[in-house]
Design a protein around this motif. Structure first.
Motif, PDB file in Angstrom:
ATOM      1  N   TRP A  33       0.670  -1.151   0.035  1.00 28.19           N
ATOM      2  CA  TRP A  33      -0.192   0.030   0.143  1.00 28.19           C
ATOM      3  C   TRP A  33       0.674   1.101   0.131  1.00 28.19           C
ATOM      4  O   TRP A  33       1.550   1.664   0.879  1.00 28.19           O
ATOM      5  CB  TRP A  33      -1.105   0.071   1.218  1.00 28.19           C
ATOM      6  CG  TRP A  33      -2.013  -1.097   1.284  1.00 28.19           C
ATOM      7  CD1 TRP A  33      -2.149  -2.132   1.884  1.00 28.19           C
ATOM      8  CD2 TRP A  33      -3.087  -1.214   0.365  1.00 28.19           C
ATOM      9  NE1 TRP A  33      -3.116  -2.966   1.617  1.00 28.19           N
ATOM     10  CE2 TRP A  33      -3.758  -2.323   0.693  1.00 28.19           C
ATOM     11  CE3 TRP A  33      -3.513  -0.315  -0.655  1.00 28.19           C
ATOM     12  CZ2 TRP A  33      -4.828  -2.771  -0.123  1.00 28.19           C
ATOM     13  CZ3 TRP A  33      -4.708  -0.539  -1.294  1.00 28.19           C
ATOM     14  CH2 TRP A  33      -5.338  -1.949  -1.092  1.00 28.19           C
ATOM     15  N   VAL A  37      -5.172   2.497   2.925  1.00 22.34           N
ATOM     16  CA  VAL A  37      -6.593   2.543   2.907  1.00 22.34           C
ATOM     17  C   VAL A  37      -7.250   3.284   3.823  1.00 22.34           C
ATOM     18  O   VAL A  37      -8.469   3.684   3.609  1.00 22.34           O
ATOM     19  CB  VAL A  37      -7.204   1.158   2.931  1.00 22.34           C
ATOM     20  CG1 VAL A  37      -6.481   0.226   1.470  1.00 22.34           C
ATOM     21  CG2 VAL A  37      -6.952   0.188   4.058  1.00 22.34           C
ATOM     22  N   TRP A  40      -7.517   8.304   3.885  1.00 23.92           N
ATOM     23  CA  TRP A  40      -8.331   9.151   3.127  1.00 23.92           C
ATOM     24  C   TRP A  40      -8.584  10.806   3.356  1.00 23.92           C
ATOM     25  O   TRP A  40      -8.361  11.517   2.460  1.00 23.92           O
ATOM     26  CB  TRP A  40      -9.577   8.745   2.119  1.00 23.92           C
ATOM     27  CG  TRP A  40     -10.549   8.367   3.286  1.00 23.92           C
ATOM     28  CD1 TRP A  40     -11.509   9.222   3.725  1.00 23.92           C
ATOM     29  CD2 TRP A  40     -10.919   7.128   3.963  1.00 23.92           C
ATOM     30  NE1 TRP A  40     -12.338   8.644   4.865  1.00 23.92           N
ATOM     31  CE2 TRP A  40     -11.973   7.255   4.619  1.00 23.92           C
ATOM     32  CE3 TRP A  40     -10.227   5.950   3.791  1.00 23.92           C
ATOM     33  CZ2 TRP A  40     -12.494   6.462   5.659  1.00 23.92           C
ATOM     34  CZ3 TRP A  40     -10.623   4.752   4.518  1.00 23.92           C
ATOM     35  CH2 TRP A  40     -11.937   5.071   5.433  1.00 23.92           C
ATOM     36  N   LEU A  48      -6.587   5.902  -1.865  1.00 25.70           N
ATOM     37  CA  LEU A  48      -5.541   4.901  -1.699  1.00 25.70           C
ATOM     38  C   LEU A  48      -4.796   4.914  -3.011  1.00 25.70           C
ATOM     39  O   LEU A  48      -5.104   4.894  -4.007  1.00 25.70           O
ATOM     40  CB  LEU A  48      -6.352   3.470  -1.413  1.00 25.70           C
ATOM     41  CG  LEU A  48      -7.187   2.781  -2.199  1.00 25.70           C
ATOM     42  CD1 LEU A  48      -6.453   2.038  -3.405  1.00 25.70           C
ATOM     43  CD2 LEU A  48      -8.110   2.114  -1.850  1.00 25.70           C
TER      44      LEU A  48
END
Length: 291
Positions: A33, A37, A40, A48
């Motif tokens: 990642w 996630v 935001w 993401l």
């Protein structure tokens, strides 16, 4: 008497980290990642970004609603198929833009025995644009403007950067640039001062901003910006390469400042809208499969 000219806002690193990777079950291979996630609100308008290595069969037919994707191919080949009849193969340095809008249905796969290596960014849509028409746009590396300078180059995929306009036609305007630098060379990238921005180091090592924050390959940094700044004013991001073949992707976009509910393949403003998206998909309103 000449008017005083305002000095451009100088960008610095707000936060930084290195991507952590995990092995996946075949045909997926590895995932990390770049933008986690659950942050935001910090990344607005970005939701993401995932870095994936995968083979054919990992991302078959699936739906989306309420946001956009920007997919950069690092290595291998990526086949895109959508249920509107679109089918194409993207290669390293190519980018695909998708406005899912009200109802996208597509597949993204490796080609033959290739391992596709991609970065996929999820970019939010404001509430009044979540039901816009679905759009796919392939941006090929050779059609993307490149500005050369002493010691490097900048390739502009989206927005107006370095005096050129990128070909990406985003519903919510963003900038996306790839900066390539030889060791010891420096470049100052101009970005709208009211854009939230982040960068990702694809290779090499770079000093970022006035405070010379050092980042190596797989490093991510969010950048300072003027939250209520002038949309027509530029800010300056200084990048200096500390290693050979330094390559950095820089993304920027104006925050939307709305409630965000990402759930599964949908990004809406409330759970009721998420439930409606699932219901519409189950009732066939997204159209036939992408095959």
């Amino acid at each position: 008497m000449s008017e005083d000219r305002k000095e451009p806002f100088k960008r610095n690193v707000k936060d930084s980290w290195y991507v952590q990777y995990e092995e996946m079950n075949f045909p997926a291979i590895q995932k990390g990642w770049v933008l986690p996630v659950d942050r935001w609100e910090d990344f607005d308008p970005f939701i993401l970004m995932a870095e994936d290595w995968f083979k054919k069969g990992t991302f078959p037919d699936h739906p989306h609603r309420g946001f956009q994707t920007v997919t950069y191919v690092i290595d291998g080949r990526l086949e895109h198929i959508d249920n509107g009849g679109g089918r194409d193969i993207l290669e390293p340095g190519d980018v695909q833009y998708m406005n899912a809008g009200w109802a996208a249905r597509h597949a993204e796969d490796g080609v033959e025995d290739d391992i596709a290596h991609t970065l996929q960014l999820w970019l939010n849509l404001p509430q009044d644009k979540k039901e816009t028409k679905t759009i796919y746009q392939n941006i090929y590396s050779e059609d993307t403007p490149v500005v050369n300078f002493d010691g490097g180059s900048v390739k502009v995929y989206s927005g107006k950067v370095a005096g050129v306009e990128g070909p990406m036609d985003s519903i919510v305007p963003i900038t996306l640039s790839e900066v390539n630098l030889a060791e010891g060379n420096e470049y100052t990238l101009d970005l709208p001062e009211d854009h939230n921005a982040f960068l990702y180091v694809l290779s090499g090592e770079v000093e970022v901003g006035e405070e010379k924050h050092n980042l190596a390959k797989h490093g991510v940094a969010t950048l300072t910006y003027q939250d209520h700044g002038n949309p027509d004013a530029s800010s300056e991001l200084t990048l200096k390469a500390n290693r050979r073949r330094t390559r950095v992707l820089v993304y920027s976009g104006k925050p939307i400042k709305e409630n965000v509910v990402p759930y599964g393949p949908f990004v809406m403003n409330s759970m009721d809208e998420i439930k409606k998206a699932f219901q519409d998909f189950q009732q066939g309103k997204f159209g036939p499969p992408a095959i």
